[in-house]
Design an enzyme around this catalytic site. Structure first.
Site, PDB file in Angstrom:
ATOM      1  N   LYS A  39       0.559  -0.749  -0.080  1.00 19.92           N
ATOM      2  CA  LYS A  39       0.317  -0.090  -0.097  1.00 19.92           C
ATOM      3  C   LYS A  39       0.615   1.185   0.372  1.00 19.92           C
ATOM      4  CE  LYS A  39      -1.101  -0.448   5.221  1.00 19.92           C
ATOM      5  NZ  LYS A  39      -1.697  -1.413   6.036  1.00 19.92           N
ATOM      6  N   ARG A  92     -11.073  -1.020  14.102  1.00 22.64           N
ATOM      7  CA  ARG A  92     -11.350  -0.270  13.107  1.00 22.64           C
ATOM      8  C   ARG A  92     -12.173  -0.365  12.404  1.00 22.64           C
ATOM      9  NH1 ARG A  92      -4.875   0.268  10.236  1.00 22.64           N
ATOM     10  NH2 ARG A  92      -5.186  -1.864   9.257  1.00 22.64           N
TER      11      ARG A  92
HETATM   12  C1  LIG Z   1      -0.409  -2.009   7.114  1.00 19.46           C
HETATM   13  C2  LIG Z   1      -1.284  -3.464   7.278  1.00 19.46           C
HETATM   14  C3  LIG Z   1      -0.287  -4.449   7.222  1.00 19.46           C
HETATM   15  C4  LIG Z   1       0.632  -4.161   7.679  1.00 19.46           C
HETATM   16  O1  LIG Z   1       1.280  -3.823   8.706  1.00 19.46           O
HETATM   17  P1  LIG Z   1       2.722  -4.161   8.383  1.00 19.46           P
HETATM   18  O2  LIG Z   1       3.561  -3.007  10.080  1.00 19.46           O
HETATM   19  O3  LIG Z   1       3.421  -3.189   7.724  1.00 19.46           O
HETATM   20  O4  LIG Z   1       3.745  -5.178   8.885  1.00 19.46           O
HETATM   21  C5  LIG Z   1      -0.652  -5.956   7.351  1.00 19.46           C
HETATM   22  N1  LIG Z   1      -2.394  -5.545   7.780  1.00 19.46           N
HETATM   23  C6  LIG Z   1      -3.112  -4.800   7.441  1.00 19.46           C
HETATM   24  C7  LIG Z   1      -4.370  -4.961   7.585  1.00 19.46           C
HETATM   25  C8  LIG Z   1      -2.665  -3.020   7.326  1.00 19.46           C
HETATM   26  O5  LIG Z   1      -3.303  -2.430   7.157  1.00 19.46           O
END
Ligand SMILES: *Cc1c(COP(=O)(O)O)cnc(C)c1O
Length: 377
Positions: A38, A133
């Site tokens: 993302k 969330r």
């Molecule tokens: C951004 C995100 C991740 C990745 O998180 P990291 O801490 O960067 O590994 C995984 N799952 C969801 C739902 C996220 O929004």
């Protein structure tokens, strides 16, 4: 190299490969990596990140929204792409057209998406097990399983996975570890009920970067790894038991050097006033490049292997730094390391973030469009 040498971000392919390799080593058998790309791969650039990871056999990508999903689809024609967040139902058609998997955030959303689509949309159902969330929120796994079963029976929707997101997997206190365990237990129990009830759902996933290292669980069929791919820590300065290399370095150059006498003030607001004679270099980076203004009088850069503190306020396009301690004469066009290594010195995005009370994620994601991404090694 065809880019303006003013401020640029170097993206190290070898560091990215190294991190992915390390991640592959620690994931349990049966758990595939889902690269979280993302926000333009956390500011690193989709193109290079998705290409390299695809070459390394990564077949699952996660993004935040439909635009990002379509960008990734152009780079990875055959990969699985999951949108973690909300897509307005009027875009259901595009989800089908680009073969994108959509996160289902609520029963109501599932109903509307189902009613808005003429084709079958592939979906994973999001469970809110403690993040507060998005996602289905219930007190008991039985209730959540019932809702998922209802969603499974809606037309034009195919549920291929369920997932949840940890709130404190990056913190190793007893309380946080217990909270994480409860979140994991909730989704695992939900998955068990669905299985018992005859619903064959391929994926259950709940590990993020921190959990992939600290709370590794073979029940998670995918590991949604983000920050560690890019070589940063989820909760600096708390360490993680994995060897990582930062993928992004941020470089800039000196535009002018001058000697100032005691009493001379530097930058807007005159927040820095020299108390002695010193040598000051102006550097071509500022907050419009994503270098936070909060680093005024706090941050530092590296020039010729020596750390140089920022003097006064960070401007939109420029900063001033104290180069009095640099052994060689600093000249215009000299390279300035804003984030990265130079000689024996290193400044990481995590350290920079820590100085101003934020996280490395925000620093790398915030490096603006004005800064070209340059691929190295
Ligand atoms: C951004 C995100 C991740 C990745 O998180 P990291 O801490 O960067 O590994 C995984 N799952 C969801 C739902 C996220 O929004």
């Amino acid at each position: 190299m065809q880019f303006l040498k003013r401020s640029w971000a170097e993206i190290s392919i070898s560091a990215l490969r190294h991190n992915m390799h390390q991640i592959n080593q620690i994931l349990p058998k049966g758990c595939a990596p889902m690269a979280v790309v993302k926000a333009d791969a956390y500011g690193h650039g989709y193109n290079i990140v998705c290409q390299i990871l695809s070459q390394m056999g990564v077949n699952h990508f996660a993004v935040s929204n439909l635009n990002e999903a379509i960008e990734v689809r152009k780079i990875c024609p055959d990969s699985e792409i999951l949108i973690l967040g909300y897509t307005p139902p009027e875009y259901a058609q595009l989800l089908d057209e680009y073969n994108i998997i959509q996160g289902i955030l609520s029963v109501e959303y599932a109903r509307i998406l189902s009613a808005s689509s003429k084709k079958t949309i592939r979906c994973h159902v999001k469970l809110d097990t403690g993040m507060g969330r998005i996602g289905l929120k219930n007190d008991k796994p039985e209730e959540t399983a019932k809702e998922i079963e209802y969603i499974c029976n809606l037309p034009n929707i195919k549920i291929e996975g369920i997932y949840t997101h940890f709130a404190v997997a990056d913190t190793n206190t007893e309380e946080c570890c217990e909270f994480t365990k409860n979140q994991a237990d909730f989704i695992k129990q939900t998955a068990e009920i669905l299985k018992t009830d005859g619903y064959d759902i391929k994926h259950t996933h709940f590990m993020n970067s921190a959990a992939s290292v600290n709370h590794s669980d073979p029940a998670s069929t995918l590991a949604r790894v983000g920050i560690i791919l890019y070589g940063l820590l989820p909760n600096y300065p708390e360490k993680l038991n994995i060897s990582l290399k930062p993928v992004m370095s941020l470089k800039s150059i000196v535009s002018q050097v001058k000697t100032i006498s005691p009493g001379t003030s530097i930058s807007y607001g005159r927040t820095f006033i020299a108390d002695q004679k010193m040598t000051v270099a102006t550097v071509t980076i500022g907050y419009a490049d994503g270098y936070p203004r909060l680093l005024s009088n706090k941050g530092y850069v590296i020039i010729h292997g020596t750390k140089c503190p920022i003097l006064g306020r960070v401007c939109m396009d420029q900063i001033m730094v104290d180069v009095s301690g640099v052994a060689v004469t600093v000249k215009p066009n000299d390279i300035v390391t804003i984030i990265g290594k130079d000689g024996n010195e290193e400044i990481t995005a995590d350290e920079t973030a820590y100085l101003i009370g934020t996280i490395g994620y925000e620093i790398v994601c915030g490096i603006s469009k004005r800064v070209p991404r340059v691929i190295v090694d």
